[in-house]
Design an enzyme around this catalytic site. Structure first.
Site, mmCIF file in Angstrom:
data_model
loop_
_atom_site.group_PDB
_atom_site.id
_atom_site.type_symbol
_atom_site.label_atom_id
_atom_site.label_comp_id
_atom_site.label_asym_id
_atom_site.label_seq_id
_atom_site.Cartn_x
_atom_site.Cartn_y
_atom_site.Cartn_z
ATOM 1 N N ASN A 134 42.071 25.228 43.226
ATOM 2 C CA ASN A 134 41.232 25.728 44.230
ATOM 3 C C ASN A 134 41.730 25.629 45.759
ATOM 4 O OD1 ASN A 134 39.199 26.108 42.183
ATOM 5 N ND2 ASN A 134 38.173 24.086 42.632
ATOM 6 N N HIS A 176 47.937 25.665 44.544
ATOM 7 C CA HIS A 176 47.787 27.214 45.089
ATOM 8 C C HIS A 176 47.562 27.074 46.517
ATOM 9 C CE1 HIS A 176 46.213 28.614 40.744
ATOM 10 N NE2 HIS A 176 47.442 28.358 40.817
ATOM 11 N N CYS A 218 52.567 35.366 65.008
ATOM 12 C CA CYS A 218 53.010 33.961 65.030
ATOM 13 C C CYS A 218 53.212 33.514 66.418
ATOM 14 C CB CYS A 218 54.337 33.542 64.103
ATOM 15 S SG CYS A 218 54.707 31.983 64.401
ATOM 16 N N CYS A 235 57.257 32.830 66.866
ATOM 17 C CA CYS A 235 58.536 33.850 66.352
ATOM 18 C C CYS A 235 57.887 35.315 66.226
ATOM 19 C CB CYS A 235 59.004 33.460 65.117
ATOM 20 S SG CYS A 235 58.212 33.740 63.708
ATOM 21 N N GLY A 245 36.008 22.469 34.961
ATOM 22 C CA GLY A 245 35.605 23.779 35.867
ATOM 23 C C GLY A 245 36.858 24.766 35.855
ATOM 24 N N ILE A 288 31.873 25.535 31.699
ATOM 25 C CA ILE A 288 30.846 26.512 31.052
ATOM 26 C C ILE A 288 31.418 27.508 30.670
ATOM 27 C CG2 ILE A 288 28.923 27.997 31.603
ATOM 28 C CD1 ILE A 288 28.067 25.895 34.221
ATOM 29 N N GLY A 289 31.748 27.935 29.527
ATOM 30 C CA GLY A 289 32.147 29.044 28.779
ATOM 31 C C GLY A 289 33.673 28.571 28.123
#
Length: 310
Positions: free
Chosen positions: A140, A157, A216, A219, A256, A283-284
């Site tokens: 997440n 990530h 930015c 730069c 999850g 779930i699943g």
């Protein structure tokens, strides 16, 4: 023991805010019956036997805090709409795509950034404090684990609360960029539709044409959230770091996540190669069901909050 790119401290959320699902936002959690007693007893035994537990968390943990996901049956983005998330190559090559992305993110940011950890995040934090949890890897980008106070954490990530310059590599806080957006677009307004994952909201394309996106400060380069977009790859150093933490562990718990994305699934394959014990709370179905000795179907908050880190 944090990775060096976790540069911006987030205030730890007080325990009293924890809940399995805040009022008004549980619609993002797919329908599911409560886990049966026997499954909970087996999960308690699994956790009790582990001395250095490696945990992988996914979007199913954050839906209980009011953040929608992509794949949940009936309520995920893919079930609700034919819209698809931003691709890395599209963001990099197209100024119009970046304008559309940032306009939607600008509108969705106040709600997304205000979400708080739920009882699942708090349970995992307590496991860490008791020495049960050796390392937590989250897929997440919502910073809820950081808000809960986790230290032994890798954000696989990245994190949407950070902004990366693709030119010079400078990293800044997303809150600073929101201030710059407001200054550049004092009169800009948009009528929004449904809420999407990762701080996104749906806005008609014509509404974003006048939205101005800053460059930015250092730069003049392109600004991008410090997250791994679809179509991009996770930094090799981060992947190796996580493999090292996995090697130090003696059991794996998935919470999850359907593990449909290879960046997270690879660690289950490695755990399988090492003959490590694996349990899944989700779930699943998941991509790694065949590797698990135990699968518990239920809401992460309801399940984890009754498991003791003995």
């Amino acid at each position: 023991m944090r990775l060096p790119r976790r540069l911006f401290a987030l205030p730890a959320a007080p325990v009293r805010r924890a809940s399995s699902g805040p009022a008004g936002v549980v619609s993002f959690v797919p329908a599911c019956s409560s886990a049966d007693r026997r499954s909970l007893e087996r999960l308690q035994d699994f956790v009790s036997r582990a001395s250095r537990l490696f945990v992988i968390s996914g979007a199913g943990l954050s839906t209980e805090s009011g953040i929608p996901d992509y794949r949940s049956e009936g309520v995920g983005l893919y079930a609700r709409t034919d819209r698809r998330p931003m691709q890395h190559a599209e963001f990099v090559r197209s100024a119009k795509s970046r304008q559309r992305y940032w306009a939607r993110n600008f509108v969705g940011w106040p709600q997304f950034s205000s979400r708080q950890p739920n009882s699942a995040h708090e349970a995992l934090r307590q496991w860490e404090q008791r020495g049960k949890l050796h390392w937590l890897v989250t897929q997440n980008v919502d910073a809820l684990h950081s808000k809960a106070g986790h230290e032994r954490l890798t954000e696989l990530h990245g994190c949407a609360h950070r902004v990366l310059c693709l030119g010079c590599g400078n990293i800044s806080a997303r809150t600073e960029l929101q201030t710059r957006f407001v200054a550049l677009n004092p009169d800009w307004r948009a009528q929004t539709g449904e809420v999407a994952p990762d701080g996104d909201v749906f806005i008609e394309d014509e509404q974003v044409l006048s939205f101005r996106v800053p460059s930015c400060d250092s730069c003049g380069g392109i600004l991008k959230p410090e997250v791994t977009f679809f179509g991009d790859t996770v930094n090799k150093g981060t992947v190796q770091f996580v493999h090292d933490r996995l090697e130090e562990s003696d059991a794996v718990l998935v919470v999850g996540s359907s593990l449909q994305v290879y960046s997270g699934y690879r660690f289950l394959l490695a755990a399988g190669d090492r003959k490590m014990s694996v349990a899944i709370v989700n779930i699943g179905s998941t991509r790694a069901d065949h590797l698990a000795e135990l699968k518990v179907s239920g809401r992460c908050g309801e399940v984890l909050s009754v498991i003791r880190p003995l």
